[in-house]
Design a protein around this motif. Structure first.
Motif, PDB file in Angstrom:
ATOM      1  N   GLU A  40      -2.869 -11.298   8.348  1.00  0.00           N
ATOM      2  CA  GLU A  40      -3.840 -10.230   8.119  1.00  0.00           C
ATOM      3  C   GLU A  40      -3.122  -8.918   7.811  1.00  0.00           C
ATOM      4  OE1 GLU A  40      -7.078 -10.286   7.853  1.00  0.00           O
ATOM      5  OE2 GLU A  40      -7.158 -12.444   8.164  1.00  0.00           O
ATOM      6  N   ALA A  41      -2.001  -8.682   8.514  1.00  0.00           N
ATOM      7  CA  ALA A  41      -1.231  -7.463   8.264  1.00  0.00           C
ATOM      8  C   ALA A  41      -0.653  -7.474   6.856  1.00  0.00           C
ATOM      9  CB  ALA A  41      -0.109  -7.322   9.297  1.00  0.00           C
ATOM     10  N   ALA A  42      -0.127  -8.657   6.458  1.00  0.00           N
ATOM     11  CA  ALA A  42       0.430  -8.790   5.112  1.00  0.00           C
ATOM     12  C   ALA A  42      -0.661  -8.618   4.060  1.00  0.00           C
ATOM     13  CB  ALA A  42       1.105 -10.153   4.958  1.00  0.00           C
TER      14      ALA A  42
ATOM     15  N   THR B 200      -0.889  -5.799   1.243  1.00  0.00           N
ATOM     16  CA  THR B 200      -1.052  -6.137  -0.173  1.00  0.00           C
ATOM     17  C   THR B 200      -2.225  -5.376  -0.781  1.00  0.00           C
ATOM     18  OG1 THR B 200      -0.165  -8.359   0.199  1.00  0.00           O
ATOM     19  CG2 THR B 200      -1.443  -8.017  -1.803  1.00  0.00           C
ATOM     20  N   ILE B 201      -3.337  -5.333  -0.039  1.00  0.00           N
ATOM     21  CA  ILE B 201      -4.514  -4.595  -0.518  1.00  0.00           C
ATOM     22  C   ILE B 201      -4.191  -3.118  -0.672  1.00  0.00           C
ATOM     23  CG2 ILE B 201      -6.855  -3.861   0.114  1.00  0.00           C
ATOM     24  CD1 ILE B 201      -7.222  -6.596   1.453  1.00  0.00           C
ATOM     25  N   HIS B 202      -3.450  -2.576   0.316  1.00  0.00           N
ATOM     26  CA  HIS B 202      -3.061  -1.163   0.258  1.00  0.00           C
ATOM     27  C   HIS B 202      -2.181  -0.893  -0.960  1.00  0.00           C
ATOM     28  CE1 HIS B 202      -2.141   2.838   1.638  1.00  0.00           C
ATOM     29  NE2 HIS B 202      -0.849   2.577   1.657  1.00  0.00           N
ATOM     30  N   ALA B 203      -1.219  -1.805  -1.193  1.00  0.00           N
ATOM     31  CA  ALA B 203      -0.333  -1.651  -2.344  1.00  0.00           C
ATOM     32  C   ALA B 203      -1.127  -1.753  -3.643  1.00  0.00           C
ATOM     33  CB  ALA B 203       0.760  -2.713  -2.307  1.00  0.00           C
TER      34      ALA B 203
ATOM     35  N   LYS C 150      -4.265  -0.956  -4.022  1.00  0.00           N
ATOM     36  CA  LYS C 150      -5.030   0.288  -4.170  1.00  0.00           C
ATOM     37  C   LYS C 150      -4.135   1.413  -4.693  1.00  0.00           C
ATOM     38  CE  LYS C 150      -8.575  -0.567  -0.659  1.00  0.00           C
ATOM     39  NZ  LYS C 150      -9.132  -0.117   0.637  1.00  0.00           N
ATOM     40  N   LEU C 151      -2.919   1.474  -4.165  1.00  0.00           N
ATOM     41  CA  LEU C 151      -1.980   2.497  -4.635  1.00  0.00           C
ATOM     42  C   LEU C 151      -1.649   2.285  -6.106  1.00  0.00           C
ATOM     43  CD1 LEU C 151       0.549   2.867  -1.667  1.00  0.00           C
ATOM     44  CD2 LEU C 151      -1.226   4.464  -2.367  1.00  0.00           C
ATOM     45  N   SER C 152      -1.485   1.019  -6.494  1.00  0.00           N
ATOM     46  CA  SER C 152      -1.194   0.704  -7.886  1.00  0.00           C
ATOM     47  C   SER C 152      -2.356   1.122  -8.783  1.00  0.00           C
ATOM     48  CB  SER C 152      -0.928  -0.801  -8.030  1.00  0.00           C
ATOM     49  OG  SER C 152      -0.724  -1.157  -9.384  1.00  0.00           O
ATOM     50  N   ALA C 153      -3.586   0.802  -8.313  1.00  0.00           N
ATOM     51  CA  ALA C 153      -4.772   1.184  -9.092  1.00  0.00           C
ATOM     52  C   ALA C 153      -4.888   2.693  -9.188  1.00  0.00           C
ATOM     53  CB  ALA C 153      -6.015   0.595  -8.436  1.00  0.00           C
ATOM     54  N   LEU C 154      -4.570   3.372  -8.079  1.00  0.00           N
ATOM     55  CA  LEU C 154      -4.613   4.834  -8.074  1.00  0.00           C
ATOM     56  C   LEU C 154      -3.587   5.405  -9.044  1.00  0.00           C
ATOM     57  CD1 LEU C 154      -5.792   7.401  -6.818  1.00  0.00           C
ATOM     58  CD2 LEU C 154      -4.046   7.237  -5.037  1.00  0.00           C
ATOM     59  N   GLY C 155      -2.397   4.776  -9.069  1.00  0.00           N
ATOM     60  CA  GLY C 155      -1.346   5.222  -9.986  1.00  0.00           C
ATOM     61  C   GLY C 155      -1.766   5.045 -11.437  1.00  0.00           C
ATOM     62  N   GLU C 156      -2.390   3.894 -11.717  1.00  0.00           N
ATOM     63  CA  GLU C 156      -2.863   3.646 -13.087  1.00  0.00           C
ATOM     64  C   GLU C 156      -3.948   4.642 -13.478  1.00  0.00           C
ATOM     65  OE1 GLU C 156      -4.154  -0.369 -13.389  1.00  0.00           O
ATOM     66  OE2 GLU C 156      -2.183  -1.229 -12.924  1.00  0.00           O
ATOM     67  N   MET C 157      -4.845   4.920 -12.516  1.00  0.00           N
ATOM     68  CA  MET C 157      -5.906   5.876 -12.797  1.00  0.00           C
ATOM     69  C   MET C 157      -5.332   7.276 -13.046  1.00  0.00           C
ATOM     70  SD  MET C 157      -9.186   6.949 -10.436  1.00  0.00           S
ATOM     71  CE  MET C 157      -8.172   7.893  -9.295  1.00  0.00           C
TER      72      MET C 157
END
Length: 217
Positions: free
Chosen positions: A146-148, A152-155, A157-164
């Protein structure tokens, strides 16, 4: 005198079956047990396999001679839930299932899973035959998974935020270039009366471009 050959044979068969059961239960993972609850409320383990030491750090005799020897190992935060499950199973004779934490004499915290089937005897005593297994590794693996997954979800989201952010930067840079270019053009003609209409036109263009940036943001 009477022939008791068959009685002796039955006794030997019973001993053989009991020995087979004990050997089998002692070789199974976890702790095989029989738990009895009398109508008066007295509770005891009438049978405990050698797995009691592996899970509870108690030898079978010590674990079975007193119900409290096992029950006192239940984590304080989980006592209410196991009592409720015992009450429910004894009331409607439903399968007993419970998963919770225990604290061993050496202060280790473990997760155990308990499954058993109840049976009401003629005197009203309810007997559960079941097995207790140490599922600590499974629970820990699930927590790590669950932590992993959360990481992964956090990463992601960060990737999506970076793309945005990159997309927004691109969309804003273009109109900003237009504004900067028009500003330079106006600066060149600011003192030329014949260029007033051109300057107004360019100012309108700057305004329109500024509104476009505001809309993007």
């Amino acid at each position: 005198a009477r022939d008791i050959t068959r009685l002796i044979e039955i006794e030997e068969e019973t001993k053989s079956h009991k020995k087979f059961f004990e050997n089998t239960s002692n070789n199974l993972p976890g702790m095989v047990y029989q738990f009895a609850l009398s109508p008066s409320g007295t509770a005891e383990f009438t049978y405990v396999s050698k797995g009691a030491y592996e899970i509870f750090e108690r030898v079978p005799h010590e674990a079975g001679q007193n119900f409290d020897n096992i029950f006192q190992n239940i984590h304080p935060g989980d006592i209410t839930s196991i009592r409720a499950e015992i009450e429910k199973s004894s009331k409607d004779l439903s399968e007993f299932y419970w998963m919770g934490r225990i604290l061993t004499p050496s202060k280790k915290e473990k997760w155990i899973e308990v499954r058993s089937t109840p049976d009401r005897k003629s005197d009203g005593t309810i007997v559960w035959d079941g097995i207790i297994q140490d599922v600590t590794k499974d629970v820990e693996a699930k927590v790590e998974l669950e932590a992993a997954r959360a990481e992964t979800i956090h990463a992601s989201k960060l990737s999506a935020l970076g793309e945005m952010a990159a997309g927004i930067a691109h969309e804003i840079n273009n109109p900003l270039s237009i504004i900067i270019g028009l500003s330079e053009m106006i600066k060149l003609h600011i003192n030329d009366p014949s260029k007033v209409d051109l300057i107004i036109e360019k100012l309108e263009k700057i305004k329109t471009t500024g509104l476009r940036i505001s809309k993007i943001i």
